[in-house]
Design a protein around this motif. Structure first.
Motif, PDB file in Angstrom:
ATOM      1  N   ASN A 355      -5.311 -18.818 -18.539  1.00  0.00           N
ATOM      2  CA  ASN A 355      -4.933 -19.310 -19.865  1.00  0.00           C
ATOM      3  C   ASN A 355      -3.519 -19.870 -19.874  1.00  0.00           C
ATOM      4  O   ASN A 355      -2.611 -19.317 -19.248  1.00  0.00           O
ATOM      5  N   VAL A 356      -3.347 -20.959 -20.593  1.00  0.00           N
ATOM      6  CA  VAL A 356      -2.034 -21.574 -20.796  1.00  0.00           C
ATOM      7  C   VAL A 356      -1.846 -21.715 -22.307  1.00  0.00           C
ATOM      8  O   VAL A 356      -2.701 -22.287 -22.995  1.00  0.00           O
ATOM      9  N   TYR A 357      -0.746 -21.181 -22.835  1.00  0.00           N
ATOM     10  CA  TYR A 357      -0.566 -21.109 -24.288  1.00  0.00           C
ATOM     11  C   TYR A 357       0.670 -21.870 -24.750  1.00  0.00           C
ATOM     12  O   TYR A 357       1.624 -22.064 -23.989  1.00  0.00           O
ATOM     13  N   ARG A 358       0.624 -22.234 -26.035  1.00  0.00           N
ATOM     14  CA  ARG A 358       1.837 -22.586 -26.772  1.00  0.00           C
ATOM     15  C   ARG A 358       2.107 -21.402 -27.702  1.00  0.00           C
ATOM     16  O   ARG A 358       1.170 -20.842 -28.279  1.00  0.00           O
ATOM     17  N   PRO A 359       3.354 -20.982 -27.882  1.00  0.00           N
ATOM     18  CA  PRO A 359       3.637 -19.724 -28.592  1.00  0.00           C
ATOM     19  C   PRO A 359       3.197 -19.715 -30.054  1.00  0.00           C
ATOM     20  O   PRO A 359       2.824 -18.671 -30.582  1.00  0.00           O
ATOM     21  N   SER A 360       3.227 -20.833 -30.731  1.00  0.00           N
ATOM     22  CA  SER A 360       2.768 -21.028 -32.114  1.00  0.00           C
ATOM     23  C   SER A 360       3.046 -19.829 -33.028  1.00  0.00           C
ATOM     24  O   SER A 360       4.175 -19.604 -33.439  1.00  0.00           O
ATOM     25  N   LEU A 361       2.007 -18.999 -33.302  1.00  0.00           N
ATOM     26  CA  LEU A 361       2.143 -17.923 -34.289  1.00  0.00           C
ATOM     27  C   LEU A 361       3.183 -16.878 -33.891  1.00  0.00           C
ATOM     28  O   LEU A 361       3.754 -16.205 -34.757  1.00  0.00           O
ATOM     29  N   PHE A 386      10.648 -26.157 -30.867  1.00  0.00           N
ATOM     30  CA  PHE A 386      12.071 -26.018 -31.201  1.00  0.00           C
ATOM     31  C   PHE A 386      12.386 -26.614 -32.579  1.00  0.00           C
ATOM     32  O   PHE A 386      13.270 -26.117 -33.284  1.00  0.00           O
ATOM     33  N   ASN A 387      11.669 -27.652 -32.966  1.00  0.00           N
ATOM     34  CA  ASN A 387      11.836 -28.191 -34.325  1.00  0.00           C
ATOM     35  C   ASN A 387      11.412 -27.154 -35.360  1.00  0.00           C
ATOM     36  O   ASN A 387      12.042 -27.007 -36.416  1.00  0.00           O
ATOM     37  N   PHE A 388      10.336 -26.415 -35.046  1.00  0.00           N
ATOM     38  CA  PHE A 388       9.883 -25.366 -35.961  1.00  0.00           C
ATOM     39  C   PHE A 388      10.902 -24.228 -36.032  1.00  0.00           C
ATOM     40  O   PHE A 388      11.200 -23.705 -37.117  1.00  0.00           O
ATOM     41  N   ALA A 418      11.947 -31.500 -24.156  1.00  0.00           N
ATOM     42  CA  ALA A 418      11.968 -30.403 -25.130  1.00  0.00           C
ATOM     43  C   ALA A 418      13.336 -30.260 -25.809  1.00  0.00           C
ATOM     44  O   ALA A 418      13.433 -29.879 -26.978  1.00  0.00           O
ATOM     45  N   ASN A 419      14.410 -30.548 -25.103  1.00  0.00           N
ATOM     46  CA  ASN A 419      15.770 -30.457 -25.652  1.00  0.00           C
ATOM     47  C   ASN A 419      16.022 -29.076 -26.266  1.00  0.00           C
ATOM     48  O   ASN A 419      16.375 -28.939 -27.443  1.00  0.00           O
ATOM     49  N   ALA A 420      15.840 -28.039 -25.453  1.00  0.00           N
ATOM     50  CA  ALA A 420      15.984 -26.660 -25.927  1.00  0.00           C
ATOM     51  C   ALA A 420      17.441 -26.366 -26.285  1.00  0.00           C
ATOM     52  O   ALA A 420      18.364 -26.803 -25.595  1.00  0.00           O
ATOM     53  N   PRO A 421      17.661 -25.611 -27.359  1.00  0.00           N
ATOM     54  CA  PRO A 421      19.032 -25.263 -27.781  1.00  0.00           C
ATOM     55  C   PRO A 421      19.640 -24.196 -26.868  1.00  0.00           C
ATOM     56  O   PRO A 421      18.939 -23.503 -26.130  1.00  0.00           O
ATOM     57  N   ASP A 422      20.943 -24.045 -26.964  1.00  0.00           N
ATOM     58  CA  ASP A 422      21.652 -23.100 -26.098  1.00  0.00           C
ATOM     59  C   ASP A 422      21.212 -21.665 -26.321  1.00  0.00           C
ATOM     60  O   ASP A 422      21.118 -20.880 -25.364  1.00  0.00           O
ATOM     61  N   TYR A 423      20.949 -21.298 -27.589  1.00  0.00           N
ATOM     62  CA  TYR A 423      20.566 -19.904 -27.847  1.00  0.00           C
ATOM     63  C   TYR A 423      19.263 -19.546 -27.131  1.00  0.00           C
ATOM     64  O   TYR A 423      19.060 -18.402 -26.710  1.00  0.00           O
ATOM     65  N   PHE A 424      18.380 -20.516 -26.993  1.00  0.00           N
ATOM     66  CA  PHE A 424      17.113 -20.253 -26.295  1.00  0.00           C
ATOM     67  C   PHE A 424      17.373 -19.961 -24.815  1.00  0.00           C
ATOM     68  O   PHE A 424      16.832 -19.002 -24.246  1.00  0.00           O
ATOM     69  N   PHE A 425      18.220 -20.780 -24.202  1.00  0.00           N
ATOM     70  CA  PHE A 425      18.537 -20.560 -22.785  1.00  0.00           C
ATOM     71  C   PHE A 425      19.200 -19.200 -22.574  1.00  0.00           C
ATOM     72  O   PHE A 425      18.906 -18.493 -21.609  1.00  0.00           O
TER      73      PHE A 425
END
Length: 615
Positions: A355-361, A386-388, A418-425
Motif C-alpha cells: 500500500n502507498v498512501y497520502r496522509p489526508s485524514l 502542505f497547502n492544507f 512539494a516545497n515542504a516548510p522548515d517545520y516539517f523537515f
C-alpha cells in the motif's frame, strides 16, 4: 611429420638478393631467427643454436655500431663470427655492409643475403615463412572444418547429422574448408591450421562428399564466398547420439580439450536428438568462444553471481529476516529517490505492505484508519498536503504532524515540487524517519509507479520449469520434459530476432491489471545448453534480444511425437491455470525433420489471427 626448408627457398620466397653464395641448399629445420648483438663486442657462445642453426639478421643499428670499430677490431670480430656454423646471414636494406663480411663469407663459404625491406619487416616476413614451411602436420579422417563467425570450427562424429548441419550452416552464410581428408598443420608456437589435403579441385570447386552416395558442389550451390582454402582451428565440436543416462555439461565450468599435432583445442560434446537445431547451437559455440577470447568467462560469471545470491539468502536467514518484506534501499535505487534524512536506516528498514498512501485524514487528526493497519505503507506528501496544513492553526498543525510521525512509517516521500516548510523537515528529522524526494511532480504518478513495483513484489508467485520468450509481442512459455529441447528451441527463436525473458525457471506473478507476468527467478539472460554450458544471451545477441519481464499470453508444451497417433488433429482448445487465470495452451510434437522454432512461430501467428477474428 617434421618438414624443412632451404636457404634457397627462403631467398626465393622473400625475394632476397644473394651477395655471396655458399651452400644455398642447406636445410633449415628450426623456425627461429637471431639478430646479432653480443657477438659485436666479442661474446661468442659457439655452442648455441642461435649461432649454429638459426638464420642470422644484421640491421642498420648493428652495422652502424661496427662502423665505429677500428680496422683491427672489426677484422677480429667479423672473422670470429663468420667462422661459426649459422646457415645464412641476412642484411636489411639499410644496413652498412663492411668489406670484411664479403672476404670471410668467401673464405668460409657462407651465404650472405640482402633484403629489400627494413629489419623489422624482414624479420616478420621470415618468421611467417618459417612458421609455415617448418610446421608439423598430420592427416585426420572423418573431420570437417568450417569458418563460423570468424571462428575455425572442427566437427566430427555422427556423420549423417554433421553433413546436414554443414549444409544448414552454409545456407546461413558460413564457409567450408573441408568435409574430409583434413590435414592439420601446427604453425608458430601453438596455432593449428586446417586444410583439405586431398581436395578435389575442378576449377577451384569445393565438394561435400558422401551425400546420398554422391557429392554436393558447394561452390556451385552457395558461391565462392562459401569456401576458403585454409583456416586456423579454434574449437572442436563432437556430435554424438543422445544417450538418456549420459551426463552432458550444462554449466561449462569444466573445459574439455582434445590434442591435435601436440596442441590442445577446446572441445564441446553436443548430443544430437529430435528438436535440437544443431546449426544454431554450433553458431552459439563459436560466438561463446569469441566472447571468452575477449575476456568474458560466462560460466564463471554465472557461478559468481549464483554464489552472491546464495550468500545473500543465507545472511537473510541468519538475521531472521521476513522474506515478505522489501528493503527501503531497493525502492530508493529503483526509482532514483533522493534521500534527505535517514540514510543510515535505508538498508535496515523494510516495507511490509504494497500500500502507498497520502496522509489526508491523518493531517486533520483522524488516526483511526492508520491505527488499524498493522503494516503501514509508504506515505506521499505533495503540494496539496502542505497547502492544507497551512490552513490549520499552528498548534493543531504541529500536534497532528507529531502524532502522524509517531507511527512506524517505513518511508515518507515528497513530490519534486512539494516545497515542504522548515517545520516539517525539523519534525521529520527529530522523529528519525526516512525522508526522500521523488523525481516526479505528481503524487498520482508516484503512487502508480510504486504500486506497480510493490504489487509485483508482494503478490503471490509461482515458479515454473520452462523458457519464457517474446514472439511478435506475445509472451510464450515453452514447457516440456527435461531434455525435450526447450532451451534449444528458444535459442533458435532468439537467433530469429525474438527475445528471451527467462530460461529454466520462470517466476510468475499477477500484476495490478490482473495479468500474469513472468520474469527470471534469479539470474536473467543466462541460458543452459547441453554440451555448451551456460551462455549469456544479452552479451552474445545484444540488448534487443532480452527483456526483464513479459505478460504471459500462451503456453506451448513440447512433446515427443507419438508415431502411433501422427495423423490425429491438433488440440487447439486447451487451457492451463496459472495463478487462477486460464492461459491458452498448445501442444507441439517434436520429431526429426520438424523445425520446432518455426512451428512455435506458426502457432503464435495462429494465436494472433484468432485474436484478430480471422479464424
Amino acid at each position: 611429420m617434421y618438414t624443412y626448408t632451404t636457404v634457397r627457398e627462403i631467398a626465393d620466397s622473400l625475394n632476397l638478393e644473394i651477395l655471396n653464395e655458399g651452400n644455398l641448399d642447406l636445410k633449415i629445420d628450426i623456425p627461429n631467427i637471431y639478430q646479432i648483438g653480443y657477438e659485436l663486442v666479442g661474446f661468442l657462445d659457439k655452442d648455441s643454436d642461435e649461432l649454429n642453426r638459426y638464420i642470422n639478421i644484421c640491421s642498420l643499428k648493428e652495422s652502424r655500431f661496427m662502423a665505429t670499430f677500428s680496422k683491427e677490431r672489426k677484422e677480429k670480430v667479423i672473422s670470429e663470427y663468420m667462422a661459426l656454423d649459422f646457415p645464412a646471414l641476412i642484411f636489411s636494406k639499410d644496413a652498412i655492409i663492411a668489406e670484411e663480411f664479403y672476404y670471410y663469407a668467401k673464405k668460409y663459404n657462407k651465404n650472405i643475403l640482402l633484403s629489400n625491406e627494413k629489419a623489422s619487416v624482414t624479420v616478420r616476413k621470415l618468421k611467417f615463412f618459417l612458421s609455415r614451411a617448418l610446421s608439423i602436420e598430420e592427416e585426420y579422417e572423418d573431420y570437417s572444418l568450417m569458418e563460423i563467425h570468424g571462428v575455425g570450427v572442427l566437427m566430427t562424429g555422427y556423420s549423417n547429422a554433421r553433413k546436414g548441419v554443414m549444409i544448414e550452416l552454409l545456407e546461413r552464410g558460413h564457409r567450408m574448408i573441408t568435409d574430409k581428408n583434413l590435414v592439420i598443420r601446427r604453425i608458430g608456437e601453438n596455432d593449428l591450421l586446417g586444410y583439405n589435403g586431398k581436395k578435389k579441385v575442378k576449377l577451384g570447386h569445393f565438394y561435400l562428399e558422401d551425400i546420398q552416395n554422391g557429392s554436393v558442389d558447394v561452390t556451385d550451390h552457395f558461391g565462392v564466398k562459401s569456401t576458403r582454402i585454409e583456416k586456423k582451428i579454434n574449437i572442436l565440436i563432437v556430435l554424438e547420439e543422445w544417450k538418456e543416462k549420459e551426463f552432458y555439461d550444462r554449466l561449462g565450468l569444466d573445459t574439455q580439450y582434445e590434442t591435435f599435432v601436440g596442441e590442445k583445442i577446446q572441445k564441446f560434446v553436443i548430443p544430437v536428438r529430435k528438436g535440437r537445431n544443431l546449426a544454431v547451437i554450433i553458431e552459439t559455440a563459436a560466438l561463446s568462444f569469441r566472447l571468452k577470447r575477449m575476456g568474458h568467462n560466462t560460466p564463471l560469471e554465472f557461478l559468481n553471481k549464483s554464489q552472491e545470491i546464495i550468500q545473500k539468502k543465507k545472511k537473510e536467514r541468519e538475521e531472521n529476516m521476513n522474506t515478505n518484506s522489501l528493503a527501503v534501499t531497493k525502492l530508493i535505487n529503483e526509482f532514483d529517490l533522493e534521500v534527505k534524512y535517514g540514510r543510515d536506516k535505508v538498508t535496515s528498514t523494510y516495507i511490509k505492505s504494497s500500500n502507498v498512501y497520502r496522509p489526508s485524514l491523518s493531517l486533520i487528526g483522524f488516526f483511526d484508519l492508520i491505527e488499524e493497519v498493522s503494516n503501514i505503507g509508504i506515505q506521499i506528501f505533495s503540494k496539496m498536503e502542505f497547502n492544507f496544513l497551512e490552513k490549520l492553526c499552528p498548534t493543531e498543525r504541529i500536534n497532528n504532524l507529531k502524532k502522524f510521525l509517531s507511527f512506524d512509517i517505513p518511508m515518507i516521500v515528497l513530490t519534486e515540487d512539494a516545497n515542504a516548510p522548515d517545520y516539517f523537515f525539523e519534525l521529520v528529522q527529530k522523529s528519525g524517519h526516512i525522508l526522500a524526494i521523488a523525481p516526479y511532480k505528481k503524487s498520482s504518478q508516484i503512487i502508480a509507479n510504486f504500486n506497480n513495483y510493490l504489487d509485483s513484489f508482494f503478490s503471490e508467485t509461482i515458479s515454473v520449469h520452462g523458457v519464457l520468450v517474446e514472439l511478435f509481442g506475445f509472451g510464450v512459455l515453452l514447457t516440456g520434459k527435461s531434455g525435450i529441447g526447450k532451451s534449444e528451441t528458444a535459442l533458435e527463436l532468439i537467433h530469429r530476432g525474438h527475445r528471451l525473458i527467462a530460461d529454466d525457471m520462470v517466476k510468475f506473478y499477477r500484476d495490478t491489471q490482473g495479468d500474469i507476468v513472468g520474469k527470471s527467478a534469479e539470474l536473467p539472460f543466462f541460458m543452459e545448453i547441453r554440451g555448451l554450458g551456460i551462455i549469456d544471451i544479452k552479451t552474445l545477441y545484444g540488448m534487443s534480444s532480452v527483456r526483464l519481464s513479459k505478460r504471459l499470453d500462451m503456453i506451448i508444451e513440447l512433446k515427443a511425437l507419438d508415431n502411433s497417433d501422427y495423423m490425429s488433429a491438433p488440440t487447439t482448445h486447451l487451457y492451463e491455470d496459472v495463478l487462477g487465470k486460464p492461459i491458452k495452451k498448445r501442444i507441439l510434437e517434436i520429431s526429426s525433420g520438424r523445425n520446432a522454432a518455426a512451428m512455435v512461430e506458426v502457432m503464435v501467428m495462429d494465436y494472433m489471427s484468432g485474436l484478430l477474428g480471422q479464424k
